[in-house]
Design a protein around this motif. Structure first.
Motif, short mmCIF file in Angstrom:
data_model
loop_
_atom_site.label_atom_id
_atom_site.label_comp_id
_atom_site.label_asym_id
_atom_site.label_seq_id
_atom_site.Cartn_x
_atom_site.Cartn_y
_atom_site.Cartn_z
N VAL A 77 0.85 -1.20 0.00
CA VAL A 77 0.00 0.00 0.00
C VAL A 77 0.89 1.24 0.00
N CYS A 78 0.65 2.13 -0.94
CA CYS A 78 1.42 3.37 -1.04
C CYS A 78 0.48 4.56 -0.84
N ILE A 79 0.79 5.40 0.14
CA ILE A 79 0.02 6.62 0.39
C ILE A 79 0.75 7.78 -0.30
N ALA A 80 0.06 8.48 -1.17
CA ALA A 80 0.67 9.56 -1.94
C ALA A 80 -0.06 10.88 -1.69
N ALA A 81 0.71 11.94 -1.55
CA ALA A 81 0.16 13.29 -1.39
C ALA A 81 0.30 14.04 -2.71
N THR A 102 8.75 -7.79 -5.12
CA THR A 102 9.54 -6.57 -5.00
C THR A 102 9.12 -5.85 -3.73
N ASN A 103 9.95 -5.00 -3.25
CA ASN A 103 9.63 -4.18 -2.07
C ASN A 103 10.02 -2.74 -2.37
N PRO A 104 9.00 -1.88 -2.62
CA PRO A 104 7.56 -2.10 -2.54
C PRO A 104 7.00 -2.76 -3.81
N THR A 105 5.68 -3.08 -3.76
CA THR A 105 5.02 -3.64 -4.94
C THR A 105 4.19 -2.59 -5.67
N THR A 106 3.89 -1.49 -5.02
CA THR A 106 3.21 -0.35 -5.65
C THR A 106 3.92 0.93 -5.24
N LEU A 107 4.18 1.79 -6.21
CA LEU A 107 4.91 3.02 -5.96
C LEU A 107 4.31 4.13 -6.81
N VAL A 108 4.28 5.34 -6.26
CA VAL A 108 3.77 6.51 -6.98
C VAL A 108 4.89 7.55 -7.04
N VAL A 109 5.23 8.01 -8.24
CA VAL A 109 6.35 8.94 -8.41
C VAL A 109 6.00 10.00 -9.44
N ALA A 110 6.78 11.07 -9.44
CA ALA A 110 6.65 12.12 -10.45
C ALA A 110 7.50 11.74 -11.67
N PRO A 111 7.14 12.24 -12.85
CA PRO A 111 7.95 11.97 -14.05
C PRO A 111 9.40 12.40 -13.85
N LYS A 200 -4.09 10.10 -1.34
CA LYS A 200 -4.71 8.95 -1.99
C LYS A 200 -3.91 7.69 -1.66
N ALA A 201 -4.62 6.58 -1.52
CA ALA A 201 -3.97 5.29 -1.27
C ALA A 201 -3.99 4.47 -2.56
N PHE A 202 -2.89 3.75 -2.82
CA PHE A 202 -2.77 2.94 -4.03
C PHE A 202 -2.41 1.51 -3.65
N PHE A 203 -3.04 0.56 -4.38
CA PHE A 203 -2.80 -0.86 -4.18
C PHE A 203 -2.98 -1.55 -5.52
N ASN A 204 -2.07 -2.49 -5.85
CA ASN A 204 -2.09 -3.13 -7.17
C ASN A 204 -2.03 -2.08 -8.28
N GLY A 205 -1.39 -0.95 -8.01
CA GLY A 205 -1.23 0.08 -9.02
C GLY A 205 -2.46 0.92 -9.28
N ARG A 206 -3.48 0.80 -8.42
CA ARG A 206 -4.70 1.57 -8.60
C ARG A 206 -5.12 2.22 -7.29
N GLN A 207 -5.85 3.33 -7.39
CA GLN A 207 -6.32 4.00 -6.18
C GLN A 207 -7.38 3.15 -5.50
N VAL A 208 -7.27 3.07 -4.18
CA VAL A 208 -8.28 2.38 -3.38
C VAL A 208 -8.76 3.34 -2.30
#
Length: 235
Positions: A77-81, A102-111, A200-208
């Protein structure tokens, strides 16, 4: 340059970094509903036609909530602001490949953010990006690394040609400011400058779950009373 001059520059750099940190506040919160999240690889492995069989006998000394296969919040689970404007690339991020995932399995980043995959297993992996011939499967020996840079916005899926359990999703969004991964108790903390943000929270590459609006202050911590319910819309 003299030794004294070098020391003065070092002190100035440290003070400058600390001054920048002072402008940021810690936004602290918790997630709920994580027990409802089931990683894609677990769901696929449970299907009879996957031919991935396991035998497990539940132990009566293990509580019921620990017997089911669910997400590991600190990894899955990745929490992104998110801010209202575009953000610069984040510092390089290390992703560890070991233990069948992998660790982590979901990640949110800027270009523009650079991701470094490191193989911590004693055997090779062959990571590749689904649907992208430019980053195709290549041998990554034990202790080896591969680099990938986030380009345009979107959802990118990584898999391993040798191990089907290895799967990672990277969500690229130009407005992401900071990310955090919850602890086992669901708590997380984000370092944000003063301003208005959307969590926003992300899991499996999608917002939850639902997005949460917050306003951070220039100094001090902000403790959120409302948890992010990641079990809403997860799967």
């Amino acid at each position: 340059m003299s030794r004294k001059g070098s020391f003065s520059l070092l002190v100035a750099a440290v003070v400058s970094a600390m001054s920048g940190m002072a402008l940021a506040s810690s936004v602290r919160g918790k997630i709920s509903g994580q027990e409802k999240l089931l990683p894609d690889v677990y769901a696929e492995a449970s299907k009879p036609d996957s031919h991935r069989f396991t035998w497990r006998e539940p132990s009566p000394v293990v509580r019921a909530e620990f017997r089911s296969l669910t997400a590991n919040p600190s990894r899955d689970v990745c929490i992104a602001a998110f801010a209202s404007g575009n953000q610069p690339p984040h510092p390089p991020i290390l992703v560890k490949v070991t233990g069948g995932h992998t660790n982590p399995t979901t990640l949110v980043v800027a270009p523009g953010t650079r991701i470094s995959f490191e193989n911590l297993d004693p055997f090779p992996h062959r990571l590749f990006v689904v649907g992208n011939e430019a980053w195709k499967a290549e041998d990554m020996a034990a202790g080896g690394r591969r680099e990938w840079t986030a380009a345009q916005a979107g959802r990118v899926e990584f898999r391993d040609q040798l191990f089907p359990s290895v799967r990672m999703y990277i969500v690229v969004d130009p407005q992401v400011v900071d990310v955090a991964f919850p602890a086992r108790d669901g708590s997380y903390a984000l370092n944000l400058p003063a301003g208005d943000f959307v969590l926003k929270a992300f899991f499996n590459g999608r917002q939850v779950g639902r997005a949460l609006s917050v306003s951070s202050k220039e100094k001090g911590n902000l403790d959120l009373k409302e948890p992010l319910n990641v079990g809403e819309g997860g799967g």
